[in-house]
Structure formats: structure tokens, C-alpha cells
Design an enzyme around this catalytic site. Structure first.
Site, PDB file in Angstrom:
ATOM      1  N   GLY A 179       0.604  -1.196   0.032  1.00 36.12           N
ATOM      2  CA  GLY A 179       0.061   0.033   0.357  1.00 36.12           C
ATOM      3  C   GLY A 179       0.884   1.310  -0.104  1.00 36.12           C
ATOM      4  O   GLY A 179       2.035   1.316  -0.301  1.00 36.12           O
ATOM      5  N   HIS A 202       2.129   4.413  -5.224  1.00 31.02           N
ATOM      6  CA  HIS A 202       2.514   5.304  -5.964  1.00 31.02           C
ATOM      7  C   HIS A 202       2.748   4.979  -7.641  1.00 31.02           C
ATOM      8  O   HIS A 202       2.205   3.968  -7.917  1.00 31.02           O
ATOM      9  CB  HIS A 202       3.929   5.929  -5.451  1.00 31.02           C
ATOM     10  CG  HIS A 202       4.854   4.972  -5.384  1.00 31.02           C
ATOM     11  ND1 HIS A 202       5.281   4.120  -6.543  1.00 31.02           N
ATOM     12  CD2 HIS A 202       5.257   4.510  -4.250  1.00 31.02           C
ATOM     13  CE1 HIS A 202       6.329   3.155  -5.846  1.00 31.02           C
ATOM     14  NE2 HIS A 202       6.151   3.442  -4.346  1.00 31.02           N
ATOM     15  N   HIS A 218       3.916   1.548  -8.182  1.00 30.65           N
ATOM     16  CA  HIS A 218       3.207   0.267  -7.877  1.00 30.65           C
ATOM     17  C   HIS A 218       2.001   0.415  -9.295  1.00 30.65           C
ATOM     18  O   HIS A 218       1.829  -0.774  -9.742  1.00 30.65           O
ATOM     19  CB  HIS A 218       2.224   0.610  -6.863  1.00 30.65           C
ATOM     20  CG  HIS A 218       2.819   0.653  -5.616  1.00 30.65           C
ATOM     21  ND1 HIS A 218       3.230   1.604  -4.755  1.00 30.65           N
ATOM     22  CD2 HIS A 218       3.462  -0.410  -4.991  1.00 30.65           C
ATOM     23  CE1 HIS A 218       3.964   1.376  -3.686  1.00 30.65           C
ATOM     24  NE2 HIS A 218       4.184   0.128  -3.637  1.00 30.65           N
ATOM     25  N   SER A 274       9.086   5.569  -3.827  1.00 35.44           N
ATOM     26  CA  SER A 274       9.128   4.555  -2.621  1.00 35.44           C
ATOM     27  C   SER A 274       7.904   5.170  -1.821  1.00 35.44           C
ATOM     28  O   SER A 274       7.715   6.103  -1.783  1.00 35.44           O
ATOM     29  CB  SER A 274      10.480   4.497  -1.907  1.00 35.44           C
ATOM     30  OG  SER A 274      10.335   3.706  -0.465  1.00 35.44           O
TER      31      SER A 274
END
Ligand code: AMP
Length: 280
Positions: free
Chosen positions: A31, A34, A37, A185
Site C-alpha cells: 500500500g 505511487h 506500483h 517509494s
């Protein structure tokens, strides 16, 4: 987009998709999503009929309790982002759902989990392997997508699939970066404004190192990177290693005929960031 908290409900849904011979792509995450992902979701969508994401901050992969506690959790924003990206299903289990009892399995990853992240975060990859294998057992995807940002993780998971004989293809996806080069990240959102300005030195140095490597030997290049980054008062390098991209053994000579990747971990305040770059 369907959201499941319960594994039994998700398995029921997946069984129905399998009966329709749908190809399933899977993107496991913790989760605080950003664009990095979302890039995995997009790649999965382009290559599968159905894309399933999971969001679970996995306690067993944190060797530092404080890191686990402060890890960002923004589930409702994450769900909106996944919906916008066209993800089909998201699995958001509780800790009880994933670890109803202690899981004492051990894995033999040889050298792969002894170096770099494995050395400085003892037990980390065992925790990653525990959760990924549990998720694979539930989701049974055809393909699973992971970011090269966590380079060593991809290597370990490819090995996991081999030793566990999962019929799952691990797809490694490129690192997505901010405009100044910083690897995206979830932990970046924990940086102060000042720290955020300083951390761009990490990727900048890695990219410069590829040029420097044309003049310096491997050891000198490694030292140069460490000195450059440590010269910033807010940054402290934990390790910088240049390794073979398959077995993660150290490279000693640029003439070695292997794919080379430089992996780094840097502390900034109480946050720890990782990044990597390929050397040619
Ligand atoms: P995490 O939520 O940090 O566990 O990451 C979930 C997945 O997203 C992992 O496979 C990561 O490697 C991947 N990922 C994280 N950051 C990036 C990035 N900047 N670019 C590409 N993939 C990423």
C-alpha cells in the site's frame, strides 16, 4: 473493482475466473501506492485478462518494529488509485487473515538472502517469502509482477518459485523515478522537505557512477559512490555492492562477463531507502 478482505471470498471469485480460463496477473503491495506500483498494474493489465492487487503491510518482513509502526497506511486513497488504474480486484486482508497462527517455515535461498538487504535486515526475506507464498496459494496467478526497485527481492522470489514449484512466472518491471531521479517509494512520503531535497543525491550518484566506472576499477567506483553520498551530512550509506544480477555474488572486475547491478541502501534520518542501477 471488487475489494475482498476475506480470503475465502477471494478464492471463490478466483475459482469462477479460472473456470472461464481467465489469465490472472497479480501485483502484491504494502500500500501507500505511487506511480511505481501503478506501473506494475498497467503492465499486468496489458498481459492478462484479470489483474489482482493485494495491500498488506506484512509484519514478518520488518526486522525493525519502528519501521513497521511508521510505515504509511492510506487504504482508502490506495483503493481509489487502483480503481483509476483499472485494477479488477484488490485483496486487503487483516493480519489475522494472513497469519491465523504462527508460520514457522524456513526457506533455503543459498547466498541470495545472506548479502545486502539480507545481511542488514536479518529475517527480512524469510518474511517476504512467507507472505508471498501465502498470497500465491490464495491468488494462484499465472504471472506475478514485482519492481526492480527491490532488485534482491525479485531474485529471491524467482528462487522461491523454483523451490516451491509454483507454476507462476515472476515478471520484473523497471524502476519508476521522480523527476529528479529519486526512485519512487512509499517511504519517501515520510521524508521531511529538507531530507527530500538531499536524497536526490542517491540516484544522481548512481547514474554518475556509470560514467566514473569507465575510468575507475570496481573497488574504486564503490568507494567513490560511498564517499559522494556520505559527503552529504544528512545521508549515510549502509552498503553499496556491485553484484552479478543472477547469483548476487560480488563483481571484482569490470571485465567479468556477467550482468552487473549496483545496489545501495542509505539512511536519512530514521528512514532507510534503497535503489539500484545497472552497469554495462
Ligand atoms: P511495496 O509496496 O514497497 O512492497 O512494493 C510493491 C511492489 O511495487 C514491489 O514489487 C516493488 O518492487 C514495486 N515498486 C515499489 N516502488 C517501485 C518503483 N519506484 N518502481 C517500480 N516498482 C516499484
Amino acid at each position: 473493482m471488487k475489494v475482498f478482505e476475506n480470503k475465502a471470498d477471494l478464492i471463490f471469485e478466483i475459482n469462477s475466473l479460472k473456470q472461464q480460463s481467465k489469465a490472472i496477473g497479480f501485483v502484491p503491495t504494502m500500500g501507500a501506492l505511487h506511480k511505481g506500483h501503478i506501473s506494475l498494474i498497467t503492465i499486468s493489465k496489458n498481459n492478462n485478462d484479470i489483474t489482482i492487487a493485494s495491500i498488506f503491510v506484512n509484519p514478518t518482513q520488518f526486522n525493525d518494529k519502528k519501521d513497521y509502526q511508521r510505515y504509511p497506511r492510506i487504504l482508502s486513497d490506495d483503493i481509489k488509485m487502483l480503481e483509476k488504474a483499472g485494477c479488477d480486484i484488490v485483496f486487503t486482508p487483516t493480519e489475522e487473515e494472513m497469519y491465523p497462527e504462527a508460520d514457522n517455515r524456513q526457506f533455503d535461498f543459498g547466498n541470495l538472502d545472506k548479502v545486502m538487504e539480507g545481511k542488514f535486515r536479518p529475517g527480512h526475506f524469510r518474511g517476504v517469502a512467507l507472505i508471498v507464498s501465502k498470497l500465491f496459494d490464495i491468488v494462484t496467478p499465472d504471472k506475478a509482477y514485482f519492481g526492480e526497485k527491490d532488485f534482491q527481492q525479485v531474485t529471491v522470489l524467482k528462487h522461491l518459485v523454483t523451490i516451491m514449484r509454483y507454476p507462476i512466472e515472476i515478471i520484473s518491471c523497471p524502476i519508476i523515478r521522480e523527476h529528479d531521479g529519486l526512485a519512487m517509494s512509499s517511504r519517501n512520503m515520510l521524508l521531511t522537505k529538507e531530507e527530500r531535497e538531499h536524497v536526490s543525491l542517491i540516484s544522481k550518484t548512481l547514474f554518475e557512477a556509470r560514467e566514473i566506472a569507465k575510468k575507475l576499477n570496481v573497488e574504486e567506483t564503490k568507494n567513490w559512490v560511498i564517499q559522494q553520498i556520505n559527503s552529504d551530512s544528512l545521508l549515510k550509506v549502509e552498503y553499496f555492492e556491485i553484484v552479478n544480477d543472477i547469483n548476487l555474488e560480488s563483481i571484482h572486475d569490470w571485465s567479468q562477463n556477467e550482468n552487473k547491478v549496483g545496489c545501495i541502501a542509505v539512511h536519512v534520518g530514521n528512514i532507510r531507502l534503497i535503489d539500484n542501477v545497472r552497469f554495462y
